[in-house]
Design an enzyme around this catalytic site. Structure first.
Site, mmCIF file in Angstrom:
data_model
loop_
_atom_site.group_PDB
_atom_site.id
_atom_site.type_symbol
_atom_site.label_atom_id
_atom_site.label_comp_id
_atom_site.label_asym_id
_atom_site.label_seq_id
_atom_site.Cartn_x
_atom_site.Cartn_y
_atom_site.Cartn_z
ATOM 1 N N ARG A 1 -3.091 -51.606 11.410
ATOM 2 C CA ARG A 1 -4.375 -51.088 11.975
ATOM 3 C C ARG A 1 -4.054 -49.747 12.585
ATOM 4 N NH1 ARG A 1 -5.511 -50.896 17.332
ATOM 5 N NH2 ARG A 1 -4.411 -52.403 18.599
ATOM 6 N N HIS A 2 -5.338 -48.897 12.453
ATOM 7 C CA HIS A 2 -5.064 -47.516 13.116
ATOM 8 C C HIS A 2 -5.080 -47.544 14.741
ATOM 9 C CE1 HIS A 2 -6.410 -43.360 14.297
ATOM 10 N NE2 HIS A 2 -6.112 -43.049 13.016
ATOM 11 N N PRO A 3 -4.266 -46.912 15.542
ATOM 12 C CA PRO A 3 -4.325 -47.275 16.814
ATOM 13 C C PRO A 3 -5.940 -46.952 17.360
ATOM 14 C CG PRO A 3 -3.189 -45.193 16.416
ATOM 15 C CD PRO A 3 -3.373 -46.009 15.262
ATOM 16 N N THR A 4 -6.416 -46.076 17.198
ATOM 17 C CA THR A 4 -7.825 -45.596 17.776
ATOM 18 C C THR A 4 -9.026 -45.588 17.119
ATOM 19 O OG1 THR A 4 -7.547 -43.225 17.466
ATOM 20 C CG2 THR A 4 -6.533 -44.216 19.489
ATOM 21 N N PHE B 1 -10.166 -50.031 10.574
ATOM 22 C CA PHE B 1 -9.550 -49.010 9.826
ATOM 23 C C PHE B 1 -8.104 -49.664 9.519
ATOM 24 C CE2 PHE B 1 -7.513 -45.223 8.750
ATOM 25 C CZ PHE B 1 -8.402 -44.268 8.817
#
Lengths: 396, 396
Positions: free
Chosen positions: A227-230, A234
């Site tokens: 997953r995307h950190p922020t 996503f």
């Protein structure tokens, strides 16, 4: 128009991956690569798998189109030939352990006296300076040391290596940038210079925002799986048959996504109104989405997402990569025809430029010393007799 | 000696990561970077975390030392200013979706008429040609599409993303190589050219031997966790407190390793005599080694391995990376002093060259339009009155 490095001659003393990948890039840009190999033994990578018909495809895929001269650099005559060649080339690339060239009597300080225009590029594990410069390096080691392993993988899994040799490859790319910029500068100064790229340094250079993330909260960043950190959602989701990547990059796509999966009710849900809120409540949100995505196959979701204009991708395995329509349309899979192995597909050149005409094939990689005679004659004017003598004496 | 690109002027229309990272590299090589931003809004990355004192460190870490001019490219006067600037620079870099510059009336075909020496570099998700060139791209998407996710991670884990944006970063590096080679070529031809780099293409270019591995056995390569595909033992082992990477790269190191862990009996064991045998029997071998490594801490093993000259590394987290003695000695951690944020550490330049003097600090990133007046005056000779008028009209 000729290729950008169409007049550039490169003396290539590199072995294995980081160096040869760099000179392969220079070859794609039009440079002439003279690969110097140990007689009979050659580049170590000739002995690395995968093999086909006893030939290394590993070697073949990064040394295509180069010319090979075999020289025994431990002999005086061998060193002399190398010094003569240095005077005929623009660039020398080596990836020995720091100090090896000096021990051979072929260090930069000596070579630049012979050819002040020489651009001397050294690619090594830890660079030519610093307390650990003499240590041996491997891709896996610099991946571990440089931090990328600490941010790749899953919070609860053992350390995860990036699945290709990112340590070698990025060092190759930075070295190639250094070489091209030095070639440009030489047009103004008339002078060559030394370039010193360490694999470990390059690992630090590509860590991107991990360095600053750490400085904000004092907590070393951890691996986040896929997953995307922020940004949320996503990530890869499990569909009925396989995983599908769904990057919902903004609030507009969030609406489209919710409609596409039949959960319009989430759009106005107070916990999920903005990306910031969705990221804060991802432990509530993701299971709700997972419950929907699992209901259809990747192909079914792809059709749906395609229709509404939502970005998505399957996790392509290598076979799918090699038949992807965009990758093929961009000529990113090209073919080598090797006399012993037959046709082999390798990656094409990703630097598309006006001055580089696309070609769908590449020349094969050389045999050890295949071009020894030709290079000694055309570059240095050696006679057949001289060459025969050198060969008899084990110099070439 | 000035830096290699000391005379090069770059008009930088890029946003987010792939483009700005590329122009940051050019800046490190000495180029002057004129960053064009949307008035009041600026580069999207100004709104990406991590933040400190309301400023994006993400943005700061890849835009340091650039100058910012704000121009509204949707106005006729804004387009005119851009066309005037194009005539004063060597390089233009953009990472819009393909066709955007044409829609703005600023396509390469028009710009090259204004400045035939212009090197126009476009970095995009899928490149400027092919059936999928218009699709939106994200790093995660090209990682999935280009195959790297399929070979990273664990056989039984969900798909694993490389923990940094390898899609963006490699596109930056290939674009920088293209630009530098085009600058070199321009010295001979007097002509600029267009460079077209797609993130997806770059993912294929770095797959390394995965493409040929697939062609040997017809089985798409799978993720291998942290072990080497063909060398054994060459992986991370769990010590008493944490993991340690031990790459036993050849038979000599194998002997040293067995002695160091007190298992001399394995050296002559018929199943483990050669690397080929060790790889074939890794399911027998690895548990035997795991049982030994678990007995001591990483620090204890490091001492032992250091004494016998066996390569090894802990899995460095970002805090350890930033204090590693070799990384510090190589000046790979440098500092920005920002007026609002204070001191922030970022990665240094891994391309060490004679013509680049090492500096331990970098200039801060610009505010939106911080250098608008200066650039309009020095590059284009605008008067204070003209500038005030443009500002009032919302052009700059």
């Amino acid at each position: 128009m000729p290729k950008p490095l169409g007049q550039v001659k490169v003396l290539d003393l590199t072995r294995v991956l980081a160096g040869p990948y760099c000179t392969m890039l220079l070859k794609e840009l039009g440079a002439e690569i003279i690969k110097v190999e140990v007689p009979m033994i050659g580049d170590d990578a000739r002995h690395f798998g995968p093999f086909k018909n006893n030939k290394s495809l590993y070697f073949m895929s990064i040394n295509h189109g180069k010319e090979s001269i075999s020289i025994n650099l431990k002999t005086e005559q061998g060193k002399r030939i190398l010094r003569e060649l240095v005077q005929q080339v623009d660039v020398l690339v080596e990836n020995f352990r720091p100090g090896t060239m000096e021990k051979l009597g072929l260090g930069y300080e000596l070579l630049k006296e012979l050819n002040p225009r020489l651009i001397y590029a050294a690619s090594s594990g830890f660079g030519h300076t610093g307390p650990d410069s003499q240590k041996p390096a491997y891709d896996m080691l610099v991946q571990a040391m440089g931090g990328i392993i600490s941010i790749t993988g899953w919070p609860d899994s053992p350390p995860t290596r990036v699945g290709m040799s990112i340590g070698d490859i990025t060092a190759s790319l930075f070295t190639a940038i250094g070489i091209c910029s030095a070639l440009y500068q030489r047009e103004h100064t008339g002078q060559g210079q030394k370039i010193d790229v360490g694999m470990l340094d390059c690992q630090v250079a590509i860590l991107e925002n991990a360095l600053v993330r750490y400085q904000v909260d004092g907590v070393p960043p951890k691996p986040l799986g896929n997953r995307h950190p922020t940004i949320t959602p996503f990530q890869a989701f499990k569909a009925k048959d396989d995983y599908i990547v769904i990057p919902v990059g903004n609030d507009n796509l969030w609406k489209i996504f919710c409609q596409a999966i039949g959960r319009e009710d989430l759009i106005e849900h107070e916990q999920f109104l903005t990306n910031k809120l969705r990221t804060e409540h991802l432990e509530t949100l993701i299971p709700l989405l997972e419950a929907e995505i699992i209901k259809k196959t990747v192909a079914e979701w792809s059709d749906i997402f395609e229709r509404v204009g939502l970005p998505h991708s399957p996790i392509n395995t290598i076979d799918k990569v090699m038949t992807n329509r965009q990758i093929l349309a961009r000529n990113m899979i090209v073919e080598i025809e090797d006399k012993d192995v037959g046709a082999i597909k390798i990656a094409g050149n990703p630097i598309k430029m006006t001055s580089i005409e696309e070609e769908t094939t590449r020349k094969p990689a050389p045999e050890i010393g295949e071009h020894t005679d030709k290079i000694l004659k055309t570059f240095l004017g050696y006679s057949d007799e001289q060459i025969a003598e050198l060969r008899q004496e084990g110099v070439i």
